[in-house]
Every structure is written in structure tokens, then in C-alpha cells.
Design a protein around this motif. Structure first.
Motif, PDB file in Angstrom:
ATOM      1  N   LEU A  55       0.847  -1.193   0.000  1.00 49.17           N
ATOM      2  CA  LEU A  55       0.000   0.000   0.000  1.00 49.17           C
ATOM      3  C   LEU A  55       0.882   1.242   0.000  1.00 49.17           C
ATOM      4  O   LEU A  55       1.900   1.285   0.699  1.00 49.17           O
ATOM      5  N   ASN A  56       0.481   2.239  -0.748  1.00 47.75           N
ATOM      6  CA  ASN A  56       1.201   3.505  -0.743  1.00 47.75           C
ATOM      7  C   ASN A  56       0.778   4.311   0.476  1.00 47.75           C
ATOM      8  O   ASN A  56      -0.407   4.402   0.783  1.00 47.75           O
TER       9      ASN A  56
ATOM     10  N   PRO B 228       1.976   8.064   2.880  1.00 45.96           N
ATOM     11  CA  PRO B 228       2.747   9.301   2.769  1.00 45.96           C
ATOM     12  C   PRO B 228       4.228   9.132   3.133  1.00 45.96           C
ATOM     13  O   PRO B 228       5.050   9.955   2.758  1.00 45.96           O
ATOM     14  N   THR B 229       4.541   8.070   3.851  1.00 47.53           N
ATOM     15  CA  THR B 229       5.929   7.857   4.252  1.00 47.53           C
ATOM     16  C   THR B 229       6.605   6.743   3.467  1.00 47.53           C
ATOM     17  O   THR B 229       7.697   6.319   3.804  1.00 47.53           O
ATOM     18  N   GLY B 230       5.946   6.292   2.416  1.00 50.69           N
ATOM     19  CA  GLY B 230       6.528   5.259   1.562  1.00 50.69           C
ATOM     20  C   GLY B 230       5.672   4.011   1.521  1.00 50.69           C
ATOM     21  O   GLY B 230       4.643   3.922   2.189  1.00 50.69           O
ATOM     22  N   PRO B 231       6.093   3.026   0.741  1.00 46.61           N
ATOM     23  CA  PRO B 231       5.306   1.808   0.596  1.00 46.61           C
ATOM     24  C   PRO B 231       5.263   0.989   1.888  1.00 46.61           C
ATOM     25  O   PRO B 231       6.265   0.872   2.591  1.00 46.61           O
ATOM     26  N   LEU B 232       4.084   0.450   2.180  1.00 48.04           N
ATOM     27  CA  LEU B 232       3.879  -0.424   3.325  1.00 48.04           C
ATOM     28  C   LEU B 232       3.500  -1.798   2.798  1.00 48.04           C
ATOM     29  O   LEU B 232       2.457  -1.957   2.171  1.00 48.04           O
ATOM     30  N   SER B 233       4.367  -2.777   3.020  1.00 48.10           N
ATOM     31  CA  SER B 233       4.075  -4.150   2.625  1.00 48.10           C
ATOM     32  C   SER B 233       3.409  -4.863   3.793  1.00 48.10           C
ATOM     33  O   SER B 233       3.787  -4.660   4.953  1.00 48.10           O
ATOM     34  N   ILE B 234       2.433  -5.706   3.461  1.00 47.11           N
ATOM     35  CA  ILE B 234       1.694  -6.440   4.482  1.00 47.11           C
ATOM     36  C   ILE B 234       1.567  -7.891   4.042  1.00 47.11           C
ATOM     37  O   ILE B 234       1.254  -8.162   2.881  1.00 47.11           O
ATOM     38  N   LEU B 235       1.800  -8.810   4.983  1.00 51.16           N
ATOM     39  CA  LEU B 235       1.611 -10.236   4.753  1.00 51.16           C
ATOM     40  C   LEU B 235       0.502 -10.718   5.674  1.00 51.16           C
ATOM     41  O   LEU B 235       0.533 -10.447   6.882  1.00 51.16           O
ATOM     42  N   ALA B 236      -0.481 -11.421   5.112  1.00 55.07           N
ATOM     43  CA  ALA B 236      -1.598 -11.932   5.914  1.00 55.07           C
ATOM     44  C   ALA B 236      -1.825 -13.399   5.603  1.00 55.07           C
ATOM     45  O   ALA B 236      -1.792 -13.815   4.443  1.00 55.07           O
TER      46      ALA B 236
ATOM     47  N   VAL C  51      -8.395  -1.746   4.153  1.00 54.61           N
ATOM     48  CA  VAL C  51      -9.354  -0.698   4.554  1.00 54.61           C
ATOM     49  C   VAL C  51      -8.904  -0.058   5.866  1.00 54.61           C
ATOM     50  O   VAL C  51      -8.934   1.168   6.019  1.00 54.61           O
ATOM     51  N   ALA C  52      -8.468  -0.873   6.823  1.00 57.05           N
ATOM     52  CA  ALA C  52      -8.037  -0.342   8.115  1.00 57.05           C
ATOM     53  C   ALA C  52      -6.823   0.574   7.970  1.00 57.05           C
ATOM     54  O   ALA C  52      -6.763   1.641   8.587  1.00 57.05           O
ATOM     55  N   VAL C  53      -5.875   0.188   7.126  1.00 56.85           N
ATOM     56  CA  VAL C  53      -4.679   1.025   6.926  1.00 56.85           C
ATOM     57  C   VAL C  53      -5.086   2.346   6.274  1.00 56.85           C
ATOM     58  O   VAL C  53      -4.650   3.422   6.711  1.00 56.85           O
TER      59      VAL C  53
END
Length: 169
Positions: free
Chosen positions: A8-9, A11-19, A60-62
Motif C-alpha cells: 500500500l502507498n 505518505p511515508t513510503g510503501p507499506l508491505s503487508i503479509l496476511a 481498509v483499516a490502513v
């Protein structure tokens, strides 16, 4: 079995998430490469990655958090294994630290029920695989300075500023 991954993009850069298949976040971090997070996942929880454009309620939460609902990430289930009771308890306690009110490592150790265990509290932050959802960015040095953060001090500073701006207005 596989682990769903997305980037996810923010404001502080890409956020990778593993679920995992149950929807529980197993790792998250400010990197454009989800595979870089896999070593943070406990070996018993690892599986091949399956890229996804969206992780439903997690995404959605992020987005809600970034849009100003600072408690949106609180309900996202997480799953990480430490092999120890204190670490698991400390991570749960960290999820209860309100946004906009960072605590020192000393206070964090006390909240976790072991006031003399400041180093263990710091280790819980360092070993946290699910950044943002278990908000280790909310822990500061005893003098109030930022200290370390796996994803960089600029990210930590932005997260704290985002939360402070929204809780003081």
C-alpha cells in the motif's frame, strides 16, 4: 497454504503487508518488497507469498488510519510467535498504547508488568514483525528521543507526527 501479500502507498513510503489465510497479519513493514518481510515471520507461520492487489479489511483499516481514524488498525488481527510469554504479552500491551501518547521504554516495561525488564521491552519492539498494527513506533527513549526503528527514524517521526496532529486538534 500461502500468505497473501500487498503493498500500500502511504505518505511515508510503501507499506508491505503479509496476511495468512485466516486474515491475520503476520508481518508488515515500510518496504516495497513483501518478500523482505518473510524472514520476520516465525518459521512455523511462513508459507509461499501470493501477491494480491488488496487485503480487504486489512487494507481498509490502513487507509482509514492514514485518513485520520487512528483506531482503525486496532481491530486488525495479528499473529506472530515469539516463543515466550512475556514477548506475546508485551506485544498485546503495546496495542493498547493510545495513538498520540507515546511511552518510554521504562513505562512500556511497567505497563507490561515487569518494570525492571526495560531491555526485554526494548527487545519486544525490536522483534515485532507487524509494524503499525503493533505500534512499536509509540515507544521512545527515556529522554523522549526517538531511539531506533526497523523502518527508519523518518518513518517513525512521520507516524508519531500523524498521530499527534490528529489527537491534539
Amino acid at each position: 497454504m500461502s500468505i497473501d501479500s500487498t503493498v500500500l502507498n502511504t505518505p511515508t513510503g510503501p507499506l508491505s503487508i503479509l496476511a495468512g489465510p485466516d486474515g491475520e497479519v503476520r508481518a508488515a513493514g515500510f518496504t516495497p518488497d513483501p518478500a523482505a518481510l518473510l524472514p520476520l515471520v516465525h518459521p512455523t507461520l511462513r508459507a509461499p507469498l501470493r501477491p494480491r492487489a488488496d487485503l480487504g479489511p486489512v487494507s481498509v483499516a490502513v487507509r482509514s488510519y492514514l485518513d485520520g481514524d487512528l483506531t482503525a488498525i486496532d481491530a486488525v488481527p495479528v499473529r506472530q510467535s515469539s516463543g515466550g510469554e512475556f514477548m506475546a504479552h508485551a506485544w498485546q500491551v503495546l496495542r493498547e498504547v493510545p495513538p498520540g501518547t507515546p511511552v518510554t521504554y521504562t513505562r512500556y516495561a511497567a505497563l507490561a508488568g515487569r518494570p525492571p525488564a526495560v531491555r526485554a521491552a526494548a527487545a519486544a519492539c525490536a522483534r515485532n514483525a507487524v509494524a503499525l498494527f503493533v505500534p512499536c513506533h509509540r515507544v521512545l527513549r527515556i529522554d523522549g528521543t526517538l531511539g531506533g526503528y526497523r523502518w527508519g527514524l523518518d518513518v517513525k517521526k512521520w507516524l508519531l507526527g500523524h498521530e499527534r496532529r490528529l489527537t491534539t486538534t
